[in-house]
Design an enzyme around this catalytic site. Structure first.
Site, PDB file in Angstrom:
ATOM      1  N   GLU A 192      44.788  52.442  34.588  1.00 18.55           N
ATOM      2  CA  GLU A 192      45.006  52.292  32.626  1.00 18.55           C
ATOM      3  C   GLU A 192      44.297  53.960  32.358  1.00 18.55           C
ATOM      4  O   GLU A 192      45.757  54.349  31.161  1.00 18.55           O
ATOM      5  CB  GLU A 192      43.458  51.104  32.647  1.00 18.55           C
ATOM      6  N   HIS A 222      38.721  39.251  29.226  1.00 16.97           N
ATOM      7  CA  HIS A 222      40.401  39.242  29.435  1.00 16.97           C
ATOM      8  C   HIS A 222      40.474  38.356  28.236  1.00 16.97           C
ATOM      9  O   HIS A 222      41.701  37.718  27.800  1.00 16.97           O
ATOM     10  CB  HIS A 222      41.216  38.426  29.983  1.00 16.97           C
TER      11      HIS A 222
HETATM   12  C1  LIG Z   1      40.637  47.491  35.230  1.00 15.98           C
HETATM   13  C2  LIG Z   1      41.766  46.683  35.461  1.00 15.98           C
HETATM   14  N1  LIG Z   1      43.348  46.272  35.061  1.00 15.98           N
HETATM   15  C3  LIG Z   1      44.062  45.483  35.563  1.00 15.98           C
HETATM   16  C4  LIG Z   1      43.602  44.281  35.875  1.00 15.98           C
HETATM   17  C5  LIG Z   1      44.433  42.428  35.318  1.00 15.98           C
HETATM   18  N2  LIG Z   1      44.719  42.629  37.741  1.00 15.98           N
HETATM   19  C6  LIG Z   1      43.515  41.823  37.570  1.00 15.98           C
HETATM   20  S1  LIG Z   1      43.764  41.919  39.275  1.00 15.98           S
HETATM   21  C7  LIG Z   1      44.849  43.297  39.652  1.00 15.98           C
HETATM   22  C8  LIG Z   1      45.447  43.660  40.924  1.00 15.98           C
HETATM   23  C9  LIG Z   1      44.550  44.065  41.521  1.00 15.98           C
HETATM   24  O1  LIG Z   1      44.999  44.855  42.860  1.00 15.98           O
HETATM   25  P1  LIG Z   1      43.594  44.718  44.506  1.00 15.98           P
HETATM   26  O2  LIG Z   1      43.098  46.147  44.299  1.00 15.98           O
HETATM   27  O3  LIG Z   1      45.364  45.059  45.476  1.00 15.98           O
HETATM   28  O4  LIG Z   1      43.262  43.761  44.916  1.00 15.98           O
HETATM   29  P2  LIG Z   1      43.779  42.211  45.097  1.00 15.98           P
HETATM   30  O5  LIG Z   1      43.431  41.561  44.007  1.00 15.98           O
HETATM   31  O6  LIG Z   1      45.032  42.217  45.993  1.00 15.98           O
HETATM   32  O7  LIG Z   1      42.547  41.946  46.267  1.00 15.98           O
HETATM   33  C10 LIG Z   1      45.085  43.714  38.257  1.00 15.98           C
HETATM   34  C11 LIG Z   1      46.597  44.411  37.884  1.00 15.98           C
HETATM   35  C12 LIG Z   1      42.222  44.129  36.039  1.00 15.98           C
HETATM   36  N3  LIG Z   1      41.602  43.001  35.979  1.00 15.98           N
HETATM   37  N4  LIG Z   1      41.010  44.999  35.832  1.00 15.98           N
END
Ligand SMILES: Cc1ncc(C[n+]2csc(CCOP(=O)(O)OP(=O)(O)O)c2C)c(N)n1
Ligand SMILES: [Mg+2]
Lengths: 324, 359
Positions: free
Chosen positions: A59, A128
């Site tokens: 972000e 959230h």
């Molecule tokens: C700081 C932040 N930005 C955005 C989100 C929304 N979000 C939740 S999970 C996710 C993707 C995460 O991807 P990854 O790190 O590959 O983990 P995975 O969910 O695939 O295990 C996002 C963008 C969040 N929870 N926290």
């Protein structure tokens, strides 16, 4: 056209991308997926990957890259997936975006919009559901805009994109998919920095913004059955604040209730109350009431229904103001 | 042992057991009881996942991420950890949390929107992190504390492939490298960060190689090979506990389910891709190894599934018997001790709720 809030946002983005070659949209999952709320649905297909970009999951860079784009003359619309993650952008927004104009003696401007869904009572996970408008209202140099209807969402967003100053555009998640209202096709703008009277009344002023406007209108309906005519002022832009519209209403009613779902301490309710007592002290017939979230972090889902102001709490506060 | 690398090699992910369950030539594999423990946890993870998704559909819990397909990484890591090790993970490591001693009912309560935790006394874990990447520098802090107190324990900082783009991730890994801290960074690269594929997240050929720039060794492991995950974690954890510093493990796996119950993966990935990865499901793979090694008793998986369903049933009952959170609890948990001002604000808020009959 008929649109709910999220469709209105999408329509505004489509119009901006079509009409303004400098406009581009960037954020997490905004491309192929069309955003987790579908606010950017179909935009990448229509405008291509160079104008609707999926960013890495970071972000601070979304806001910082936005500043760079803007400094180079582009008009970026950055999406932060949930307002809670604005915490991570605080350095770029607070110490950079909001001060670019000042810091460069006016030679560079950050014409950019940062959009984020905000607000509670939608059963989301931790962080959230937060409402952070006060943090950014306390960061002069960036405008803070919160639409309460689909009409306002489209018109304010188009105004924000063409505004030379940066705008934080907080979209109330709770009413994203509320009822569809008729809104004009094509471009129109709703001016930034202006509140609107959402319902006229003479007995008490309810000041709200975002999803709380709907709750305030519900409270006004309940009060009307008791013969109380509440006026509802929708701030629309909380920074810089449109004091005049609020003051004009309070001078008429003599009573005010300020409503927000963000935490109470240091919230917009305190700012609006101060503005009222500075500008309409001699019209006040009762202490100003605030109906807000508590002095705690946004709570767990099981308690959130009690945290977010209800119509009953707003009506009760109005009655307190009326009986004072 | 000897799986961690100090410089990029040709990066074929480390593998000890093939898709068909046969061990690779010369592979040193964990003892049978360890293998069985990993298998049992993987079965539990699968049952847990199914049950949580169905609870969500019934409206009994909120949004939840699926862990299906990632059980080998989660359990291989969890079983390699010891009681004094710290776990700093996210919503994708729920199974690792359970292996590390957090009861299922605690996690179910969390997803019911109740008070999260507390974790049982002695379980060293940070809260299930929702803010992507935030746990990484925190893990470095835990590692610094272990080092200063000369405790023989390690910290595990888990995150996903997408999380490696966050500034927090880099700051945390760099800190641990600069101060030679006992931290193992465990990245589950499941191919996707919601709709964004791994290739869009970083131009690095691997996530593992990022470690070298921070001055620590790394391994890329087949995250669906539970025994390889276990072995490389054991090595990295031992190294950390010995005081030999941090390391990073990239477990290459695949999220078979949706990102969360609010996600529709058909919008961004092909069904054919998912089908192909279903064939690499880590659970039948480990079972084939058990059969190959002659330690699979007839009906074992069914028995373990039955046990898991039973314990999940109990956990759900326990979680659902917890009364809903009260505002008082939220105020109680906000401050260790309320000041007069905070107390008055609590009383005011409660009075307001009582006045309208919401409390
Ligand atoms: C700081 C932040 N930005 C955005 C989100 C929304 N979000 C939740 S999970 C996710 C993707 C995460 O991807 P990854 O790190 O590959 O983990 P995975 O969910 O695939 O295990 C996002 C963008 C969040 N929870 N926290
Ligand atoms: Mg991922």
């Amino acid at each position: 056209m008929k649109a709910n809030v999220v469709e209105a946002v999408q329509d505004a983005l489509r119009i901006a991308l079509r009409e303004d070659p400098a406009c581009l949209v960037l954020g997490e999952d905004v491309g192929r997926n069309g955003g987790v709320f579908r606010a950017t649905d179909g935009l990448q297909q229509e405008f291509g990957e160079s104008r609707v970009l999926d960013t890495p999951l970071a972000e601070s860079s979304i806001a910082g890259v936005g500043l760079g784009l803007a400094a180079a003359g582009m008009h970026p619309v950055c999406e932060i997936q949930f307002a809670g993650f604005l915490y991570i952008t605080m350095n770029q927004i607070g110490s950079q975006v909001a001060r670019l104009r000042l810091r460069t003696g006016g030679s560079l401007k950050a014409q950019m919009v940062i959009r984020a869904p905000y607000g509670g009572n939608v059963r989301t996970p931790d962080l959230h559901s937060d409402s952070f408008e006060a943090i950014y209202a306390h960061t002069p140099g960036i405008k803070v805009v919160l639409p309460a209807t689909a009409y306002a969402a489209k018109g304010l967003l188009l105004a924000a994109i063409e505004d030379p100053d940066p705008v934080l555009f907080l979209e109330p998640m709770r009413i994203y998919r509320g009822y569809r209202e008729e809104i004009p096709d094509g471009r129109y703008t709703v001016p930034l920095g202006q509140a609107r009277v959402a319902r006229e009344g003479v007995d008490v002023t309810l000041v709200a913004y975002g999803a709380a406007v709907g709750t305030a209108l519900e409270a006004a309906d309940a009060l009307a059955t008791e013969g109380v005519e509440a006026e509802v002022v929708d701030l629309q832009t909380v920074a810089p604040l449109d004091a005049e519209t609020v003051l004009a209403s309070v001078r008429k009613t003599g009573r005010a209730v300020v409503i927000h779902e963000a935490a109470r301490p240091g919230g917009l309710g305190a700012e609006v109350s101060a503005v009222i007592q500075e500008g309409a002290f001699y019209s006040l017939e009762a202490p100003i009431e605030r109906v807000t979230g508590w002095g705690t972090p946004y709570p767990f889902v099981q308690a959130e229904g009690l945290y977010v102001p209800s119509a009953a709490r707003i009506a009760a506060a109005a009655r307190r103001a009326l009986s004072a | 042992m000897g799986y961690l690398r100090d410089a990029p090699d040709d990066w074929l992910p480390l593998r000890l057991v093939d898709q068909d369950g046969t061990p690779l030539l010369g592979a040193e594999l964990p003892p049978h009881d360890t293998v069985l423990a990993i298998f049992r946890w993987m079965v539990f993870g699968r049952v847990f996942d199914q049950r949580m998704l169905s609870l969500q559909r019934q409206g009994r819990i909120g949004t939840i991420g699926s862990i299906r397909g990632q059980e080998a990484s989660a359990a291989g890591l969890g079983v390699a950890m010891q009681g004094l090790d710290w776990l700093a993970g996210s919503y994708r490591e729920l199974l690792t949390y359970m292996v590390h001693g957090v009861p299922a009912e605690t996690l179910i309560s969390l997803y019911r929107g109740g008070v999260p935790g507390p974790f049982p006394e002695g379980v060293r874990a940070l809260p299930v992190q929702i803010v992507i990447g935030a746990q990484t520098p925190q893990a470095a802090g835990l590692g610094l504390a272990l080092k200063l107190r000369q405790e023989r324990a390690a910290v595990v900082a888990c995150c996903g492939d997408g999380a490696t783009s966050e500034g927090d991730f880099h700051e945390g890994v760099n800190f641990a490298g600069a101060h030679h801290l006992p931290v193992v960074f465990f990245v589950q690269n499941n191919g996707w960060a919601i709709s964004v594929p791994r290739a869009r997240q970083t131009a690095s050929a691997t996530i593992a190689q990022k470690a070298f720039a921070y001055g620590m060794p790394a391994a890329q492991v087949d995250g669906n090979d539970a025994l390889a995950v276990y072995e490389v974690c054991r090595e990295a954890l031992e190294r950390a506990r010995r005081g030999d510093g941090p390391s990073l493990i990239e477990a290459v796996t695949y999220r078979l389910g949706p990102h969360t119950t609010s996600d529709d993966p058909t919008r961004y990935r092909e069904e054919t891709e998912v089908k192909a990865r279903e064939a690499e499901d880590p659970l039948p793979r480990l079972r084939r190894y058990l059969e190959h090694a002659g330690i699979y008793e007839e009906g074992l998986q069914e028995r373990l599934e039955e046990e898991a369903r039973e314990s999940m049933g109990k956990a759900v009952a326990v979680a659902e018997a917890v009364p809903p959170v009260t505002p008082e609890q939220v105020f109680d948990l906000t401050w260790a001790a309320e000041t007069d001002g905070a107390r008055r604000e609590r009383e005011r808020a409660l009075r307001e709720l009582r006045e309208v009959g919401e409390l």
